[in-house]
Design a protein around this motif. Structure first.
Motif, PDB file in Angstrom:
ATOM      1  N   UNK A 166       1.080  -1.037  -0.094  1.00 43.18           N
ATOM      2  CA  UNK A 166      -0.144   0.031   0.030  1.00 43.18           C
ATOM      3  C   UNK A 166       0.520   1.250  -0.249  1.00 43.18           C
ATOM      4  N   UNK A 167       2.222   1.437   0.958  1.00 46.53           N
ATOM      5  CA  UNK A 167       3.092   2.533   0.995  1.00 46.53           C
ATOM      6  C   UNK A 167       3.306   2.647  -0.167  1.00 46.53           C
ATOM      7  N   UNK A 168       4.605   1.515  -0.670  1.00 47.48           N
ATOM      8  CA  UNK A 168       4.280   1.489  -2.165  1.00 47.48           C
ATOM      9  C   UNK A 168       3.779   1.867  -3.506  1.00 47.48           C
ATOM     10  N   UNK A 169       2.232   1.674  -3.693  1.00 49.39           N
ATOM     11  CA  UNK A 169       1.507   2.084  -4.276  1.00 49.39           C
ATOM     12  C   UNK A 169       1.111   3.478  -4.002  1.00 49.39           C
ATOM     13  N   UNK A 170       1.369   3.884  -3.435  1.00 48.25           N
ATOM     14  CA  UNK A 170       1.068   5.672  -2.942  1.00 48.25           C
ATOM     15  C   UNK A 170       1.844   5.992  -3.364  1.00 48.25           C
ATOM     16  N   UNK A 171       3.022   6.224  -2.922  1.00 49.03           N
ATOM     17  CA  UNK A 171       4.551   6.098  -3.968  1.00 49.03           C
ATOM     18  C   UNK A 171       3.967   7.024  -4.807  1.00 49.03           C
ATOM     19  N   UNK A 172       4.367   5.320  -5.568  1.00 54.99           N
ATOM     20  CA  UNK A 172       3.698   5.205  -7.076  1.00 54.99           C
ATOM     21  C   UNK A 172       2.681   6.298  -7.919  1.00 54.99           C
ATOM     22  N   UNK A 173       2.244   6.412  -6.997  1.00 55.89           N
ATOM     23  CA  UNK A 173       0.652   7.278  -7.295  1.00 55.89           C
ATOM     24  C   UNK A 173       1.207   8.986  -7.122  1.00 55.89           C
ATOM     25  N   UNK A 174       1.511   8.682  -6.535  1.00 59.47           N
ATOM     26  CA  UNK A 174       2.399  10.585  -5.588  1.00 59.47           C
ATOM     27  C   UNK A 174       3.382  10.861  -6.905  1.00 59.47           C
ATOM     28  N   UNK A 175       3.892  10.014  -7.503  1.00 62.83           N
ATOM     29  CA  UNK A 175       5.213  10.139  -8.290  1.00 62.83           C
ATOM     30  C   UNK A 175       3.692  10.870  -9.431  1.00 62.83           C
ATOM     31  N   UNK A 176       3.003   9.795  -9.802  1.00 60.24           N
ATOM     32  CA  UNK A 176       2.391   9.613 -11.142  1.00 60.24           C
ATOM     33  C   UNK A 176       1.291  10.707 -11.362  1.00 60.24           C
ATOM     34  N   UNK A 177       0.745  11.709 -10.157  1.00 61.83           N
ATOM     35  CA  UNK A 177       0.736  12.643  -9.615  1.00 61.83           C
ATOM     36  C   UNK A 177       1.477  13.760 -10.173  1.00 61.83           C
ATOM     37  N   UNK A 178       2.622  13.930 -10.144  1.00 60.67           N
ATOM     38  CA  UNK A 178       3.522  14.860  -9.827  1.00 60.67           C
ATOM     39  C   UNK A 178       4.026  15.055 -11.388  1.00 60.67           C
ATOM     40  N   UNK A 179       4.066  13.715 -11.737  1.00 57.03           N
ATOM     41  CA  UNK A 179       4.374  14.019 -13.316  1.00 57.03           C
ATOM     42  C   UNK A 179       3.570  14.087 -14.314  1.00 57.03           C
ATOM     43  N   UNK A 180       2.493  14.099 -13.945  1.00 57.70           N
ATOM     44  CA  UNK A 180       0.920  15.077 -14.568  1.00 57.70           C
ATOM     45  C   UNK A 180       1.331  16.388 -14.368  1.00 57.70           C
ATOM     46  N   UNK A 181       1.461  17.211 -13.356  1.00 54.39           N
ATOM     47  CA  UNK A 181       1.609  18.544 -13.452  1.00 54.39           C
ATOM     48  C   UNK A 181       2.441  18.788 -14.154  1.00 54.39           C
ATOM     49  N   UNK A 182       4.046  18.486 -14.157  1.00 57.80           N
ATOM     50  CA  UNK A 182       4.919  18.791 -15.142  1.00 57.80           C
ATOM     51  C   UNK A 182       4.686  19.095 -16.470  1.00 57.80           C
ATOM     52  N   UNK A 183       3.368  17.677 -17.149  1.00 61.66           N
ATOM     53  CA  UNK A 183       3.596  17.380 -18.414  1.00 61.66           C
ATOM     54  C   UNK A 183       2.484  18.461 -18.994  1.00 61.66           C
ATOM     55  N   UNK A 184       1.060  18.555 -17.715  1.00 57.64           N
ATOM     56  CA  UNK A 184       0.632  19.764 -18.307  1.00 57.64           C
ATOM     57  C   UNK A 184       0.967  21.083 -18.152  1.00 57.64           C
ATOM     58  N   UNK A 185       2.134  21.363 -17.598  1.00 57.28           N
ATOM     59  CA  UNK A 185       1.851  23.021 -17.444  1.00 57.28           C
ATOM     60  C   UNK A 185       3.541  23.404 -19.123  1.00 57.28           C
ATOM     61  N   UNK A 186       2.902  23.991 -19.494  1.00 57.09           N
ATOM     62  CA  UNK A 186       4.135  24.734 -20.409  1.00 57.09           C
ATOM     63  C   UNK A 186       5.803  25.131 -20.580  1.00 57.09           C
ATOM     64  N   UNK A 187       5.483  24.840 -19.639  1.00 61.15           N
ATOM     65  CA  UNK A 187       6.632  26.192 -18.593  1.00 61.15           C
ATOM     66  C   UNK A 187       7.654  25.129 -17.690  1.00 61.15           C
ATOM     67  N   UNK A 188       7.502  24.018 -17.936  1.00 61.04           N
ATOM     68  CA  UNK A 188       7.725  22.835 -18.056  1.00 61.04           C
ATOM     69  C   UNK A 188       8.130  21.578 -18.626  1.00 61.04           C
ATOM     70  N   UNK A 189       8.759  20.117 -18.556  1.00 61.44           N
ATOM     71  CA  UNK A 189       8.585  19.503 -18.632  1.00 61.44           C
ATOM     72  C   UNK A 189       9.523  17.998 -18.644  1.00 61.44           C
ATOM     73  N   UNK A 190       8.863  16.483 -18.765  1.00 63.96           N
ATOM     74  CA  UNK A 190       9.162  15.418 -18.182  1.00 63.96           C
ATOM     75  C   UNK A 190      10.721  15.376 -19.309  1.00 63.96           C
TER      76      UNK A 190
END
Ligand SMILES: Cc1ncc(COP(=O)(O)O)c(C=O)c1O
Length: 455
Positions: free
Chosen positions: A358-382
């Motif tokens: 459960x803890x690892x899955x939450x970590x991967x979810x949080x990383x995915x969330x952060x990656x989605x913010x980066x991807x959605x922002x034109x000033x940043x890139x993955x």
């Protein structure tokens, strides 16, 4: 002198309470120490993540010599607050996102205390049957949880650096060759192992997916190939199956460094990255990275235990016994071995496999969330695909801009991120790995980065 022990330090003027663990002083100091630890952990999120001291600042405040007279343990606790905490980079902080973030979980911390109390030095089975047998069993528990093959032999080393050094030493011993091959993105532990063993290291370029390329791979004179599952910079995954086949066809040893990402195999959905692992000759996974065990705890398995024994077994007369059992010192460099399995045992029992997943899955979810913010922002890139709990990204702009953003964000004390380079460009890494990290923490890191970028 109090109690059965005789290791009590001399007392001076009512001072001195660091006794043999048998008296009232030990209890009182012990309760105070646990209290201190509990308070530290409760308020760790209020401390700056990155230490705010200049090099040498703590040294200048420490006496040049040890005291002649013993002091009360309370003095040590007092100096933790006054001297040590200000010079801590707080790895237990929920917004520690640098390197690979880790967790020293409560059961692991308490087991370390008990480990020191028993002070086992497991140089051979009779020197500590408990340490030897609990180590074999708990490492085998993890083998089952990760879905590794039956029959593999596993033991605990301090770090992945030592585990990889040991594996390469076996490779050299059994092949009689002197070359190590790894990817350009392999951890520097490979370089260090090669240097310590007097071996040549050949770095193979990576492909577009940051995996070790098979093009032009020549292994005829190679002792050991190191494949990485979850590289330190990008969490990329080398093609283990192909590398194992190629290595074995050439008579070479295949070692897998899954120090960080291997723990994720407790989750079925992450086993894609274990493809071909059953072909490995040796494998390292660090529970002190992503399985909540306080540092140090590195698991080293092998499908060829006899080769480890023939490399490391060395029994001087004073260690000869009639006990018909292996000593775990026969599988690695160290003779004296800590009772590390105690903390692994405590963590596995107190969280259970479900709790860890459960803890690892939450970590991967949080990383995915952060990656989605980066991807959605034109000033940043993955900069690389998000794998496991690591995000590699940058602000669109120059390397200097990114360096400045990182410096300022880290100096704020609100978060700590580290960087790497990809194709020569400066990129930032956010690694989620602390069990205290919440969505709010990840959001705060994103806000701080944007604030500092816009300043
Ligand atoms: C893939 C990989 N291998 C090896 C290591 C070295 O680990 P240790 O500090 O346990 O020696 C690391 C550390 O982050 C790592 O990421």
């Amino acid at each position: 002198m109090s109690g059965v022990g005789s290791t009590e330090p001399p007392r001076s003027g009512g001072a001195g309470s660091a006794g043999a663990g048998s008296g009232a002083d030990f209890r009182e100091d012990g309760y105070a120490a646990v209290d201190w630890a509990a308070r530290y952990l409760e308020r760790v999120d209020e401390l700056p993540v990155l230490a705010r001291v200049a090099p040498g600042e703590l040294s200048a405040r420490l006496p040049a010599s040890a005291p002649e007279q013993g002091e009360p343990f309370a003095n040590v606790l007092r100096d933790l607050d006054e001297l040590i905490v200000p010079a801590l980079t707080n790895w237990q902080h929920p917004r520690f996102f640098a390197y690979f973030a880790v967790t020293g979980s409560d059961p692991g911390v308490l087991a370390e205390l008990l480990c020191a109390a028993m002070n086992q030095v497991a140089i051979l089975w009779r020197a500590s049957p408990a340490s030897t047998e609990l180590e074999l069993r708990t490492v085998d528990w993890v083998r089952r949880l990760l879905g590794l093959p039956d029959g593999w032999h596993g033991h605990i080393e301090d770090t992945a650096s030592t585990s990889t050094l040991a594996a390469m030493m076996v490779a050299k011993h059994v092949t009689g060759r002197n070359v190590i091959v790894c990817s350009e993105h392999a951890h520097s532990a490979a370089d260090k192992a090669a240097r310590m063993l007097g071996m040549e290291l050949r770095k193979q370029p990576a492909d577009a997916d940051l995996r070790m390329s098979l093009d032009g791979l020549e292994l005829d004179d190679v002792a050991g190939v190191i494949a990485t599952v979850g590289t330190t910079s990008f969490a990329s995954v080398d093609p283990v199956r192909e590398l194992a086949q190629r290595a074995h066809d050439a008579g070479a040893w295949l070692h897998v460094d899954a120090a960080y990402a291997g723990s994720s195999w407790i989750c079925e959905e992450e086993r894609w990255s274990a493809d071909g692992i059953e072909l490995a000759d040796s494998l390292v996974v660090n529970p002190h990275k992503w399985l909540l065990v306080p540092v140090d705890c590195s698991l080293l398995w092998t499908s060829r235990p006899a080769d480890f024994r023939s490399t490391f077994s060395l029994v001087p007369e004073f260690l000869r016994t009639s006990d018909d059992v292996d000593s775990l010192a026969d599988y690695g460099p160290a003779l004296g071995r800590r009772f590390r399995s105690l903390k692994l045992w405590a963590v596995l029992r107190c969280y259970g496999a479900e709790g860890l997943r459960a803890i690892q899955r939450e970590h991967m979810r949080l990383a995915g969330l952060f990656a989605s913010w980066v991807e959605a922002d034109p000033d940043w890139e993955l900069c690389a695909p998000q794998r496991f709990s690591l995000v590699v990204f940058r602000r669109k702009g120059s390397d200097e801009d990114n360096e400045r953003i990182l410096e300022r964000a880290n100096a704020s004390g609100e978060m700590f991120l580290s960087h790497t380079r990809l194709h020569g460009r400066y990129v930032l890494r956010l690694a989620v790995g602390n069990a205290r990290t919440t969505e709010d923490d990840v959001r705060q890191a994103w806000d701080v980065l944007n604030r500092e970028a816009e300043r």
